[in-house]
Design a protein around this motif. Sequence first.
Motif, short mmCIF file in Angstrom:
data_model
loop_
_atom_site.label_atom_id
_atom_site.label_comp_id
_atom_site.label_asym_id
_atom_site.label_seq_id
_atom_site.Cartn_x
_atom_site.Cartn_y
_atom_site.Cartn_z
N ALA A 207 44.74 -11.77 13.88
CA ALA A 207 43.83 -10.51 14.03
C ALA A 207 44.68 -9.53 15.12
O ALA A 207 45.85 -10.30 15.54
N GLY A 208 44.45 -8.32 14.94
CA GLY A 208 45.28 -7.31 15.78
C GLY A 208 44.62 -5.92 15.57
O GLY A 208 43.76 -5.80 14.74
N PHE A 209 44.83 -5.03 16.54
CA PHE A 209 44.38 -3.83 16.74
C PHE A 209 44.75 -2.89 15.73
O PHE A 209 45.98 -3.08 15.26
N MET A 210 44.20 -1.89 15.14
CA MET A 210 44.49 -1.06 13.98
C MET A 210 45.08 0.12 15.26
O MET A 210 44.78 0.31 16.09
N GLU A 211 46.20 0.76 14.26
CA GLU A 211 46.84 1.79 15.08
C GLU A 211 46.44 3.19 14.57
O GLU A 211 46.27 3.08 13.30
N ARG A 221 48.45 -6.00 6.67
CA ARG A 221 49.83 -6.45 6.30
C ARG A 221 50.99 -6.27 7.67
O ARG A 221 51.53 -7.33 7.79
N ARG A 222 50.46 -5.29 8.34
CA ARG A 222 51.44 -5.19 9.50
C ARG A 222 51.10 -6.33 10.60
O ARG A 222 52.24 -7.10 10.80
N ARG A 229 55.61 -13.40 10.20
CA ARG A 229 56.56 -13.03 9.22
C ARG A 229 56.20 -13.37 7.85
O ARG A 229 57.02 -13.34 7.07
N VAL A 230 54.85 -13.52 7.66
CA VAL A 230 54.60 -13.57 6.32
C VAL A 230 53.95 -12.43 5.64
O VAL A 230 53.46 -11.49 6.28
#
Length: 314
Positions: A207-211, A221-222, A229-230
């Motif tokens: 998971a991660g924040f949108m930019e 994808r980012r 690194r997939v």
Amino acid sequence: MQQDAYALATAPGGMSFIVNPLDRCAERRGDPEWLRSLMAQPDAAFVVATAGKLVLRAGSGIRHSRADADRLGLDPAETAFLGLEPTGRPLFACTAGLSEEDLEIRDGLEVIDLRSLAMRGDLPEADIGALAQTRALMHWHLSHRFCSRCGHRTTLAEAGYRRDCPSCQAQHFPRTDPVVIMLITHGDKVLLGRPPRLVEGVFTTLAGFMEPGETVEAAVRRETYEESRVRVGDVSIVLNQPWPFPANLMLGCRGTALTTEIDIGQDELEACRWCDRAEVETMLAGTHPLGHRIPPGISIAHHLILGWLRETAA
């Protein structure tokens, strides 16, 4: 008026914060006389929060009377309108004027964080939804008392859904931070990682924040590439969940991996691996030989993984 009957019928069982049947009355929130009349109603109820926790009536639920809220330090000028309940009762949110330490020693009160309440599972889904709204909204008010443009103290407006600066006339609105949370698959395997902050043994989806200036698909994808690194190809949005810690919206996605080699040469994950269906089933059942498990059912990650398991079993 919000109609959450469909949400109640279709919500993934156990996933928290996604049902909230309050009518937020957005078209009337700018009418101070109407709001004052609602607050003066004998049946008006108040949800009380601190900077990080919620104040419940021990054994009696989330709603306080106006008299009880006044005793806990209610400030009408900093009280937000959550909405009308299906019965027509108005529900407000406020912050306590007393410290958590003072509240904890008072008889008849329970001071508890929202995550623990959701995990406990003894409140109606609609109440948990109202608490999520309260937690996100009150956290924003407590952390945005001053104008980001000129530094002047701001005032609550639009029933708590805006803060105004009387000095430079800037208007500030509650923020919701979108987060992509993604189940990445390759064949019959799924990519699971372990951030250091998680309870020992728990593996979850990445998971991660949108930019700024980024689509949901690009963020998936980012973030997947940055953490593992997939490389990811096709992406679809399948679920979403408010996550009021303090004010996130989790955008649950599925993605198909184009590569399988993993490299976590950074500090976001302490482990990341491909897991097949048989292993994930043991993690779900609590029988994994190393004690690994997936996140609890209140989270969207659990339901992304469970949906994949059921799909691959079909």
